[in-house]
Design a protein around this motif. Structure first.
Motif, PDB file in Angstrom:
ATOM      1  N   ASN A  30       0.816  -1.209   0.000  1.00 47.95           N
ATOM      2  CA  ASN A  30       0.000   0.000   0.000  1.00 47.95           C
ATOM      3  C   ASN A  30       0.851   1.262   0.000  1.00 47.95           C
ATOM      4  OD1 ASN A  30      -2.442  -1.397  -0.004  1.00 47.95           O
ATOM      5  ND2 ASN A  30      -2.499  -1.542   2.224  1.00 47.95           N
ATOM      6  N   ALA A  31       2.028   1.188   0.623  1.00 48.12           N
ATOM      7  CA  ALA A  31       2.905   2.356   0.684  1.00 48.12           C
ATOM      8  C   ALA A  31       3.522   2.680  -0.671  1.00 48.12           C
ATOM      9  CB  ALA A  31       4.001   2.138   1.727  1.00 48.12           C
ATOM     10  N   ILE A  32       3.861   1.668  -1.451  1.00 52.52           N
ATOM     11  CA  ILE A  32       4.524   1.923  -2.739  1.00 52.52           C
ATOM     12  C   ILE A  32       3.535   2.100  -3.890  1.00 52.52           C
ATOM     13  CG2 ILE A  32       6.557   0.627  -1.991  1.00 52.52           C
ATOM     14  CD1 ILE A  32       5.683  -1.656  -3.826  1.00 52.52           C
ATOM     15  N   LEU A 276      -5.480  -2.380  10.534  1.00 48.92           N
ATOM     16  CA  LEU A 276      -6.531  -1.368  10.613  1.00 48.92           C
ATOM     17  C   LEU A 276      -5.984   0.051  10.720  1.00 48.92           C
ATOM     18  CD1 LEU A 276      -9.142  -3.120  12.933  1.00 48.92           C
ATOM     19  CD2 LEU A 276      -9.243  -2.806  10.461  1.00 48.92           C
ATOM     20  N   LEU A 277      -4.765   0.208  11.228  1.00 51.79           N
ATOM     21  CA  LEU A 277      -4.221   1.548  11.451  1.00 51.79           C
ATOM     22  C   LEU A 277      -3.299   2.036  10.338  1.00 51.79           C
ATOM     23  CD1 LEU A 277      -3.382   1.185  15.260  1.00 51.79           C
ATOM     24  CD2 LEU A 277      -5.345   2.366  14.258  1.00 51.79           C
ATOM     25  N   HIS A 278      -2.684   1.123   9.585  1.00 52.11           N
ATOM     26  CA  HIS A 278      -1.674   1.583   8.637  1.00 52.11           C
ATOM     27  C   HIS A 278      -2.272   2.390   7.499  1.00 52.11           C
ATOM     28  CE1 HIS A 278      -2.924  -1.624   5.848  1.00 52.11           C
ATOM     29  NE2 HIS A 278      -2.196  -1.027   4.937  1.00 52.11           N
ATOM     30  N   GLY A 279      -3.565   2.197   7.227  1.00 52.41           N
ATOM     31  CA  GLY A 279      -4.210   2.982   6.177  1.00 52.41           C
ATOM     32  C   GLY A 279      -4.175   4.468   6.469  1.00 52.41           C
ATOM     33  N   PHE A 280      -4.314   4.836   7.753  1.00 51.92           N
ATOM     34  CA  PHE A 280      -4.225   6.247   8.126  1.00 51.92           C
ATOM     35  C   PHE A 280      -2.836   6.798   7.800  1.00 51.92           C
ATOM     36  CE2 PHE A 280      -7.392   4.619  11.282  1.00 51.92           C
ATOM     37  CZ  PHE A 280      -8.485   5.338  10.825  1.00 51.92           C
ATOM     38  N   VAL A 281      -1.810   6.011   8.095  1.00 55.53           N
ATOM     39  CA  VAL A 281      -0.432   6.444   7.841  1.00 55.53           C
ATOM     40  C   VAL A 281      -0.194   6.634   6.349  1.00 55.53           C
ATOM     41  CG1 VAL A 281       2.006   5.837   8.116  1.00 55.53           C
ATOM     42  CG2 VAL A 281       0.363   5.222   9.903  1.00 55.53           C
ATOM     43  N   VAL A 282      -0.617   5.668   5.553  1.00 54.07           N
ATOM     44  CA  VAL A 282      -0.402   5.734   4.099  1.00 54.07           C
ATOM     45  C   VAL A 282      -1.158   6.908   3.493  1.00 54.07           C
ATOM     46  CG1 VAL A 282      -0.758   4.529   1.913  1.00 54.07           C
ATOM     47  CG2 VAL A 282       0.060   3.260   3.911  1.00 54.07           C
ATOM     48  N   ARG A 283      -2.391   7.119   3.910  1.00 56.34           N
ATOM     49  CA  ARG A 283      -3.190   8.213   3.352  1.00 56.34           C
ATOM     50  C   ARG A 283      -2.625   9.570   3.759  1.00 56.34           C
ATOM     51  NH1 ARG A 283      -4.729   5.808  -0.117  1.00 56.34           N
ATOM     52  NH2 ARG A 283      -4.017   7.732  -1.008  1.00 56.34           N
ATOM     53  N   LEU A 284      -2.148   9.692   5.004  1.00 52.69           N
ATOM     54  CA  LEU A 284      -1.534  10.943   5.449  1.00 52.69           C
ATOM     55  C   LEU A 284      -0.254  11.225   4.676  1.00 52.69           C
ATOM     56  CD1 LEU A 284      -2.079  10.701   9.314  1.00 52.69           C
ATOM     57  CD2 LEU A 284      -3.112  12.361   7.755  1.00 52.69           C
ATOM     58  N   ALA A 285       0.520  10.176   4.399  1.00 51.72           N
ATOM     59  CA  ALA A 285       1.741  10.344   3.595  1.00 51.72           C
ATOM     60  C   ALA A 285       1.392  10.819   2.190  1.00 51.72           C
ATOM     61  CB  ALA A 285       2.517   9.038   3.543  1.00 51.72           C
ATOM     62  N   ALA A 286       0.301  10.291   1.638  1.00 47.60           N
ATOM     63  CA  ALA A 286      -0.104  10.654   0.279  1.00 47.60           C
ATOM     64  C   ALA A 286      -0.509  12.118   0.180  1.00 47.60           C
ATOM     65  CB  ALA A 286      -1.240   9.756  -0.191  1.00 47.60           C
ATOM     66  N   ILE A 287      -1.295  12.609   1.137  1.00 50.60           N
ATOM     67  CA  ILE A 287      -1.759  14.000   1.057  1.00 50.60           C
ATOM     68  C   ILE A 287      -0.700  14.995   1.517  1.00 50.60           C
ATOM     69  CG2 ILE A 287      -4.156  13.305   1.391  1.00 50.60           C
ATOM     70  CD1 ILE A 287      -3.957  14.382   4.260  1.00 50.60           C
ATOM     71  N   SER A 288       0.353  14.505   2.190  1.00 50.98           N
ATOM     72  CA  SER A 288       1.412  15.398   2.660  1.00 50.98           C
ATOM     73  C   SER A 288       2.340  15.847   1.540  1.00 50.98           C
ATOM     74  CB  SER A 288       2.239  14.690   3.739  1.00 50.98           C
ATOM     75  OG  SER A 288       3.034  13.653   3.164  1.00 50.98           O
ATOM     76  N   LEU A 290       4.617  13.838   0.330  1.00 52.13           N
ATOM     77  CA  LEU A 290       5.868  13.109   0.540  1.00 52.13           C
ATOM     78  C   LEU A 290       6.341  12.395  -0.722  1.00 52.13           C
ATOM     79  CD1 LEU A 290       8.059  11.857   2.440  1.00 52.13           C
ATOM     80  CD2 LEU A 290       6.404  10.046   2.938  1.00 52.13           C
ATOM     81  N   TYR A 291       5.400  11.829  -1.468  1.00 51.87           N
ATOM     82  CA  TYR A 291       5.776  11.019  -2.624  1.00 51.87           C
ATOM     83  C   TYR A 291       6.417  11.845  -3.737  1.00 51.87           C
ATOM     84  CZ  TYR A 291       3.355   7.040  -0.584  1.00 51.87           C
ATOM     85  OH  TYR A 291       2.982   6.007   0.237  1.00 51.87           O
ATOM     86  N   ALA A 292       6.206  13.138  -3.725  1.00 53.86           N
ATOM     87  CA  ALA A 292       6.823  13.996  -4.742  1.00 53.86           C
ATOM     88  C   ALA A 292       8.340  14.051  -4.587  1.00 53.86           C
ATOM     89  CB  ALA A 292       6.231  15.398  -4.662  1.00 53.86           C
ATOM     90  N   TYR A 293       8.822  13.698  -3.387  1.00 54.19           N
ATOM     91  CA  TYR A 293      10.265  13.762  -3.120  1.00 54.19           C
ATOM     92  C   TYR A 293      10.951  12.414  -3.307  1.00 54.19           C
ATOM     93  CZ  TYR A 293       9.022  18.229  -1.014  1.00 54.19           C
ATOM     94  OH  TYR A 293       8.559  19.508  -0.811  1.00 54.19           O
ATOM     95  N   ILE A 294      10.175  11.391  -3.658  1.00 47.57           N
ATOM     96  CA  ILE A 294      10.760  10.064  -3.859  1.00 47.57           C
ATOM     97  C   ILE A 294      10.891   9.839  -5.356  1.00 47.57           C
ATOM     98  CG2 ILE A 294      10.557   7.591  -3.368  1.00 47.57           C
ATOM     99  CD1 ILE A 294       8.712   8.317  -1.038  1.00 47.57           C
ATOM    100  N   GLY A 295      12.037  10.191  -5.895  1.00 48.59           N
ATOM    101  CA  GLY A 295      12.199  10.097  -7.336  1.00 48.59           C
ATOM    102  C   GLY A 295      13.361   9.246  -7.792  1.00 48.59           C
TER     103      GLY A 295
END
Length: 346
Positions: A30-32, A276-288, A290-295
């Motif tokens: 889910n993270a990648i 049940l909790l990791h979805g919150f972490v992944v979604r928060l990372a997505a809207i933050s 963060l993924y724009a800096y992983i290139g």
């Protein structure tokens, strides 16, 4: 008797180890996911993960369900799954409406929010197993395979009631329920495990080379044949082919799972919290953003390490102690109400 108890304990240890390794792959997958369209390496890893992680997770769930399928324990478990679903469906939906804004989400209790399909399907798997309780194991597996193939022909959106995944993954729940750990031990000796792990690596390489030809929708299990672009009468044969791929990938991955007790075993007892909790972490990372800096590859490796580390963190006893009322809510009040209702009806 001692030998049987010892073997049962070894089986529980093995499946707890497996459960932890699988929740690592769930978090990682889910993270990648936001990056698989731009990185061929992560796309291959994503496909490799999806070739086995949910089938095996369902199998493990079926294995542990044997202790609480019938009687009072079974009723309490169904109540708790239902309560968990209501709580987290509400939380994820409210956060999605106000913060996450994920595309294609149906905000309805009849359409599980992303990862919550597993809770809905888990309840249905239990009910289906109770309905098949008097059948022979072979008959249960045959029905599950037939239903898993047949559900793809339905002309509906497979996310409603998690109907597609419920029946597509039902065979793995049935297999897990009847799984024989002694048979596994006899087969998966040292060299067999090494061979299986080697096959798992080869499968990753094969998916890296030819995996782009396989639409991911077939591995998700949430789509009908029509949604996958196949309206042929023989489309069910493709599902049987996917079952073959998942079976091979799952048997190969078992080669990585240790038999011995370790910290991993303890973490495996609290995978529900991670799930049940990791979805919150992944979604928060997505809207933050963060993924724009992983290139590049360094960023991808750091993301993988962060996923593993956060999996371990969410599996800690402290997390369970703090969030137990939320993740594993008490159903005693529901049992009391049920008993009171029964007394009034008598």
């Amino acid at each position: 008797m001692l030998g049987e108890n010892s073997l049962e304990a070894r089986g529980e240890t093995f499946f707890l180890n497996l459960r932890f390794l699988l929740i690592v792959t769930v978090f990682t997958g889910n993270a990648i996911e936001p990056l698989i369209g731009t990185s061929s390496g992560l796309h291959s890893l994503y496909m490799w993960i999806f070739s086995f992680h949910m089938p095996l997770f369902v199998l493990v769930t079926g294995y542990f369900a044997r202790k609480s399928m019938t009687g009072a324990a079974g009723r309490r478990m169904l109540m708790q799954i239902g309560l968990q679903y209501i709580i987290f469906q509400s939380l994820y939906s409210m956060l999605d409406a106000s913060l996450f804004h994920v595309n294609g989400i149906h905000h309805s209790f009849f359409a599980p929010y992303l990862l919550l399909w597993f809770l809905a399907s888990h309840a249905f798997w239990r009910l289906l197993m109770l309905g098949m309780g008097k059948w022979a194991p072979a008959g249960q597996i045959a029905f599950a395979l037939f239903a898993g193939v047949l559900v793809g022909y339905l002309q509906l959106d497979g996310v409603w009631f998690s109907i597609s995944r419920t029946f597509i993954y039902l065979p793995y729940f049935v297999i897990g329920y009847h799984f024989s750990f002694p048979a596994l031990v006899r087969i998966y000796q040292q060299w067999t495990k090494i061979a299986a792990a080697t096959v798992s690596i080869l499968l990753f390489i094969i998916l890296m080379i030819w995996g782009t030809n396989l639409p991911l929708g077939w591995l998700y299990g949430s789509m009908t044949y029509m949604q996958l672009g196949h309206q042929e009468w023989y489309a069910g044969l493709y599902r049987l082919g996917i079952y073959g791929l998942q079976l091979a990938a799952s048997l190969a991955f078992l080669g990585w799972v240790p038999y011995g007790v370790s910290r991993m075993t303890d973490w495996g007892r609290r995978t529900l919290y991670v799930f049940l909790l990791h979805g919150f972490v992944v979604r928060l990372a997505a809207i933050s953003g963060l993924y724009a800096y992983i290139g590049n590859s360094v960023g991808a490796i750091l993301l993988l390490l962060a996923s593993i580390s956060l999996t371990v963190l969410l599996a800690q006893p402290t997390v369970k102690r703090l969030l137990h009322p939320l993740v594993e809510p008490s159903v005693s009040w529901m049992v009391t109400l049920q008993r009171a209702a029964l007394r009034r009806s008598l």
